[in-house]
Design a protein around this motif. Sequence first.
Motif, PDB file in Angstrom:
ATOM      1  N   THR A 111       0.835  -1.199   0.000  1.00 52.20           N
ATOM      2  CA  THR A 111       0.000   0.000   0.000  1.00 52.20           C
ATOM      3  C   THR A 111       0.880   1.263   0.000  1.00 52.20           C
ATOM      4  N   GLY A 112       0.380   2.385   0.502  1.00 57.82           N
ATOM      5  CA  GLY A 112       1.166   3.627   0.505  1.00 57.82           C
ATOM      6  C   GLY A 112       1.457   4.108  -0.915  1.00 57.82           C
ATOM      7  N   GLY A 113       2.509   4.869  -1.046  1.00 57.51           N
ATOM      8  CA  GLY A 113       2.854   5.481  -2.319  1.00 57.51           C
ATOM      9  C   GLY A 113       3.033   4.488  -3.466  1.00 57.51           C
ATOM     10  N   PHE A 114       3.582   3.314  -3.159  1.00 55.88           N
ATOM     11  CA  PHE A 114       3.807   2.340  -4.244  1.00 55.88           C
ATOM     12  C   PHE A 114       2.486   1.803  -4.800  1.00 55.88           C
ATOM     13  N   ARG A 115       1.465   1.759  -3.986  1.00 53.84           N
ATOM     14  CA  ARG A 115       0.144   1.341  -4.498  1.00 53.84           C
ATOM     15  C   ARG A 115      -0.419   2.413  -5.437  1.00 53.84           C
ATOM     16  N   ARG A 116      -0.012   3.655  -5.211  1.00 52.00           N
ATOM     17  CA  ARG A 116      -0.474   4.732  -6.088  1.00 52.00           C
ATOM     18  C   ARG A 116       0.348   4.810  -7.373  1.00 52.00           C
ATOM     19  N   GLY A 117       1.362   3.970  -7.471  1.00 50.34           N
ATOM     20  CA  GLY A 117       2.159   3.957  -8.698  1.00 50.34           C
ATOM     21  C   GLY A 117       3.394   4.824  -8.649  1.00 50.34           C
ATOM     22  N   LYS A 118       3.772   5.286  -7.456  1.00 47.72           N
ATOM     23  CA  LYS A 118       4.970   6.123  -7.353  1.00 47.72           C
ATOM     24  C   LYS A 118       6.220   5.314  -7.701  1.00 47.72           C
ATOM     25  N   GLU A 119       7.212   5.975  -8.252  1.00 47.21           N
ATOM     26  CA  GLU A 119       8.460   5.302  -8.615  1.00 47.21           C
ATOM     27  C   GLU A 119       9.367   5.119  -7.410  1.00 47.21           C
ATOM     28  N   CYS A 120       9.245   6.032  -6.423  1.00 46.36           N
ATOM     29  CA  CYS A 120      10.070   5.874  -5.224  1.00 46.36           C
ATOM     30  C   CYS A 120       9.348   6.437  -4.006  1.00 46.36           C
ATOM     31  N   GLY A 121       9.833   6.062  -2.853  1.00 48.74           N
ATOM     32  CA  GLY A 121       9.187   6.498  -1.621  1.00 48.74           C
ATOM     33  C   GLY A 121      10.164   6.492  -0.472  1.00 48.74           C
ATOM     34  N   HIS A 122       9.696   6.797   0.725  1.00 52.37           N
ATOM     35  CA  HIS A 122      10.630   6.797   1.859  1.00 52.37           C
ATOM     36  C   HIS A 122      10.548   5.482   2.635  1.00 52.37           C
ATOM     37  N   ASP A 123       9.479   4.724   2.403  1.00 51.58           N
ATOM     38  CA  ASP A 123       9.327   3.422   3.056  1.00 51.58           C
ATOM     39  C   ASP A 123       8.468   2.516   2.186  1.00 51.58           C
ATOM     40  N   VAL A 124       8.251   1.282   2.666  1.00 54.98           N
ATOM     41  CA  VAL A 124       7.341   0.363   1.972  1.00 54.98           C
ATOM     42  C   VAL A 124       6.251   0.002   2.980  1.00 54.98           C
ATOM     43  N   ASP A 125       5.000   0.210   2.575  1.00 54.14           N
ATOM     44  CA  ASP A 125       3.881  -0.026   3.491  1.00 54.14           C
ATOM     45  C   ASP A 125       3.107  -1.281   3.084  1.00 54.14           C
ATOM     46  N   PHE A 126       2.789  -2.134   4.085  1.00 56.75           N
ATOM     47  CA  PHE A 126       2.008  -3.340   3.809  1.00 56.75           C
ATOM     48  C   PHE A 126       0.824  -3.452   4.749  1.00 56.75           C
ATOM     49  N   PHE A 173      -9.193  14.467  13.156  1.00 57.19           N
ATOM     50  CA  PHE A 173      -9.019  14.473  11.716  1.00 57.19           C
ATOM     51  C   PHE A 173      -7.837  13.641  11.222  1.00 57.19           C
ATOM     52  N   GLU A 174      -6.686  13.915  11.767  1.00 60.84           N
ATOM     53  CA  GLU A 174      -5.488  13.247  11.267  1.00 60.84           C
ATOM     54  C   GLU A 174      -5.067  12.093  12.152  1.00 60.84           C
ATOM     55  N   ALA A 175      -5.976  11.681  13.026  1.00 57.65           N
ATOM     56  CA  ALA A 175      -5.583  10.653  13.993  1.00 57.65           C
ATOM     57  C   ALA A 175      -5.212   9.361  13.279  1.00 57.65           C
ATOM     58  N   LEU A 179      -7.899   1.756   2.069  1.00 57.54           N
ATOM     59  CA  LEU A 179      -8.196   3.085   1.524  1.00 57.54           C
ATOM     60  C   LEU A 179      -7.392   4.161   2.263  1.00 57.54           C
ATOM     61  N   GLY A 180      -7.349   4.048   3.572  1.00 61.08           N
ATOM     62  CA  GLY A 180      -6.655   5.047   4.391  1.00 61.08           C
ATOM     63  C   GLY A 180      -5.145   5.009   4.235  1.00 61.08           C
ATOM     64  N   TRP A 181      -4.606   3.805   4.066  1.00 62.93           N
ATOM     65  CA  TRP A 181      -3.150   3.672   3.980  1.00 62.93           C
ATOM     66  C   TRP A 181      -2.610   3.844   2.569  1.00 62.93           C
ATOM     67  N   THR A 182      -3.505   3.951   1.589  1.00 60.65           N
ATOM     68  CA  THR A 182      -3.042   4.142   0.220  1.00 60.65           C
ATOM     69  C   THR A 182      -2.611   5.584   0.001  1.00 60.65           C
ATOM     70  N   GLY A 183      -3.263   6.509   0.695  1.00 59.15           N
ATOM     71  CA  GLY A 183      -2.872   7.919   0.555  1.00 59.15           C
ATOM     72  C   GLY A 183      -3.338   8.503  -0.757  1.00 59.15           C
ATOM     73  N   SER A 184      -2.838   9.614  -1.178  1.00 60.26           N
ATOM     74  CA  SER A 184      -1.876  10.437  -0.457  1.00 60.26           C
ATOM     75  C   SER A 184      -2.507  11.120   0.757  1.00 60.26           C
ATOM     76  N   ARG A 185      -1.726  11.802   1.519  1.00 62.39           N
ATOM     77  CA  ARG A 185      -2.237  12.500   2.703  1.00 62.39           C
ATOM     78  C   ARG A 185      -3.361  13.446   2.338  1.00 62.39           C
ATOM     79  N   GLN A 186      -3.159  14.212   1.260  1.00 60.99           N
ATOM     80  CA  GLN A 186      -4.172  15.184   0.844  1.00 60.99           C
ATOM     81  C   GLN A 186      -5.425  14.490   0.331  1.00 60.99           C
ATOM     82  N   PHE A 187      -5.226  13.401  -0.369  1.00 61.96           N
ATOM     83  CA  PHE A 187      -6.355  12.637  -0.884  1.00 61.96           C
ATOM     84  C   PHE A 187      -7.212  12.133   0.285  1.00 61.96           C
ATOM     85  N   GLU A 188      -6.542  11.590   1.306  1.00 59.69           N
ATOM     86  CA  GLU A 188      -7.258  11.045   2.478  1.00 59.69           C
ATOM     87  C   GLU A 188      -7.990  12.162   3.224  1.00 59.69           C
ATOM     88  N   ARG A 189      -7.311  13.273   3.371  1.00 54.37           N
ATOM     89  CA  ARG A 189      -7.897  14.403   4.087  1.00 54.37           C
ATOM     90  C   ARG A 189      -9.163  14.869   3.374  1.00 54.37           C
TER      91      ARG A 189
HETATM   92  N1  DCT Z   1      -1.326   8.807   5.880  1.00 55.39           N
HETATM   93  C1  DCT Z   1      -2.353   9.688   6.154  1.00 55.39           C
HETATM   94  N2  DCT Z   1      -2.142  10.746   6.980  1.00 55.39           N
HETATM   95  C2  DCT Z   1      -0.921  10.944   7.514  1.00 55.39           C
HETATM   96  C3  DCT Z   1       0.133  10.062   7.257  1.00 55.39           C
HETATM   97  C4  DCT Z   1      -0.096   8.981   6.418  1.00 55.39           C
HETATM   98  O1  DCT Z   1      -3.465   9.498   5.664  1.00 55.39           O
HETATM   99  N3  DCT Z   1      -0.747  11.995   8.313  1.00 55.39           N
HETATM  100  C5  DCT Z   1      -1.576   7.685   4.974  1.00 55.39           C
HETATM  101  C6  DCT Z   1      -1.428   8.136   3.567  1.00 55.39           C
HETATM  102  C7  DCT Z   1      -0.239   7.433   3.047  1.00 55.39           C
HETATM  103  C8  DCT Z   1      -0.066   6.239   3.967  1.00 55.39           C
HETATM  104  O2  DCT Z   1      -0.670   6.614   5.181  1.00 55.39           O
HETATM  105  C9  DCT Z   1       1.352   5.828   4.129  1.00 55.39           C
HETATM  106  O3  DCT Z   1       2.122   6.886   4.702  1.00 55.39           O
HETATM  107  P1  DCT Z   1       3.557   7.249   4.163  1.00 55.39           P
HETATM  108  O4  DCT Z   1       4.369   6.028   3.960  1.00 55.39           O
HETATM  109  O5  DCT Z   1       4.104   8.296   5.062  1.00 55.39           O
HETATM  110  O6  DCT Z   1       3.196   7.957   2.783  1.00 55.39           O
HETATM  111  P2  DCT Z   1       3.463   7.540   1.287  1.00 55.39           P
HETATM  112  O7  DCT Z   1       2.416   8.187   0.488  1.00 55.39           O
HETATM  113  O8  DCT Z   1       3.616   6.062   1.184  1.00 55.39           O
HETATM  114  O9  DCT Z   1       4.795   8.287   0.969  1.00 55.39           O
HETATM  115  P3  DCT Z   1       6.268   7.683   0.805  1.00 55.39           P
HETATM  116  O10 DCT Z   1       6.328   7.270  -0.612  1.00 55.39           O
HETATM  117  O11 DCT Z   1       7.204   8.791   1.101  1.00 55.39           O
HETATM  118  O12 DCT Z   1       6.422   6.542   1.742  1.00 55.39           O
END
Ligand code: DCT
Length: 393
Positions: free
Chosen positions: A221-236, A283-285, A331-341
Motif C-alpha cells: 500500500t502507501g505510495g507504491f500502491r499509487r504507482g509512485k516510482e520511489c518512496g521513503h518506506d514500503v507499506d504493507f 481528523f489526522e488521527a 483506503l486510508g493507507w493508500t494515501g496520499s495524505r491530501q487525498f485522504e484528508r
Molecule cells: N497517511 C495519512 N495521513 C498521515 C500520514 C499517512 O493518511 N498523516 C496515509 C497516507 C499514506 C499512507 O498513510 C502511508 O504513509 P507514508 O508512507 O508516510 O506515505 P506515502 O504516500 O507512502 O509516501 P512515501 O512514498 O514517502 O512513503
Amino acid sequence: SWFTECMGAGKPVQVEARHCLVKSCPVIDQYLEPSTVETVSQYACQRRTTMENHNQIFTDAFAILAENAEFNESEGPCLAFMRAASLLKSLPHAISSSKDLEGLPCLGDQTKAVIEDILEYGQCSKVQDVLCDDRYQTIKLFTSVFGVGLKTAEKWYRKGFHSLEEVQADNAIHFTKMQKAGFLYYDDISAAVCKAEAQAIGQIVEETVRLIAPDAIVTLTGGFRRGKECGHDVDFLITTPEMGKEVWLLNRLINRLQNQGILLYYDIVESTFDKTRLPCRKFEAMDHFQKCFAIIKLKKELAAGRVQKDWKAIRVDFVAPPVDNFAFALLGWTGSRQFERDLRRFARHERKMLLDNHALYDKTKKYLKKKTTNNYLALNDVCSDLSEWHYKG
Ligand code: DCT
Ligand code: MG
C-alpha cells in the motif's frame, strides 16, 4: 468534444478547456456528476490525478513552503500550500500565465503570489528565503532521522546543534531505540526506496506470510500502491480471513523475519482497536490497528544504486487490520495524505458521513453501520469514482 460526449448529447456545456481535467473514460464518467466534470473540484478525491505532474516547478515550491509552515506549527498556511500543490498536480497542463488560475479552487492570495513570482522570475523569493533559513535547514535535517519528530528536532536546535554529528556527540541526550536505529542506518534509510526494491521486499514478505498462513492477505500500500516510482518506506497491510487472527499473524511474521536474520529493527505498536469508541473524530488521527515499524535488510543484489555493504536497510511499515475493516484500512493507507484528508472532508460535508481508517459511519443514522457489506456499499457511494482511476493513475 470529449466533454459533450460524456455529458450526453443535447446538453451542451460551456467550459473552458483549461478547466477540463483529463480525457473521457467511460468507466469513470458513469460515476461522475456533471458538476465534478465541469469544474475543478476543491476535493482531491474528486479530481483525476495522474503521476504526470505538469506543474512541478510550482508544486516543489509549495512543498517547501508547506514543510516550513509545518516546522513553524502554522497549520493553516501548511494546509493551504498542500492544497494548492495537490490542485496543481491534477491539472492536465502547465500553468503558463496568471490567467490560467482564474476559476480554480484552493488558491488564495498567498499561493497565487507564489505562482506569479515563479511565472515572472523563474523562482519565488519566499521559497529562496526558506531554503536559506538556518532553522528550516536544521529542523529538516533532524526530522530526517527515523524516530525524530518536530518536538525533538526543535529541542536539539534550541541547544544550538546544526549537524547530526553534534547531536550524536552529546552525552546528555538520551536516544530512543528508534532514534538509535535511525542514526545507525541513516545513510540507507534516508535514500529513496525505488519500486524494484519495494517489490523485492514485497516478495520476501509475501513468501514469509504464506509459510505462516497460506490464506493470509498481503497488500502493498502507501505510495507504491499509487504507482509512485520511489518512496521513503514500503507499506504493507496484512490480514487473515479469520477475524482476530491478524495480530497473531503479524507477530509470527516478525518472528520469522527475525529468524531469517533480516530484521534490523522493529517496534510493534499494540492494537488499541475498540469498536465502542469509534468513530475516531480526530481528523489526522492514526488508526488503532496493530502495526509494526521495521527496518529490513535487502540483499545488495536486489538493492538499486551503489551499496557499500552486502545489504541495504529499508524502512517497512506493517499494519494488521481485522478483515472486516480491511477495505477502509487499505483506503486510508493508500494515501496520499491530501487525498485522504479530502476524502474525509467530502464524506462529511457532501455525504453527511464520517470516514476513517476503520469504517464509514452514517451521521444521519447515528450508529455504526454493523454489517461489513453495508459499509462496503456506503464506501462505494462515497468513492465510487476513486478505485478505478486514482490508484491506477
Ligand atoms: N497517511 C495519512 N495521513 C498521515 C500520514 C499517512 O493518511 N498523516 C496515509 C497516507 C499514506 C499512507 O498513510 C502511508 O504513509 P507514508 O508512507 O508516510 O506515505 P506515502 O504516500 O507512502 O509516501 P512515501 O512514498 O514517502 O512513503
Ligand atoms: Mg510509504
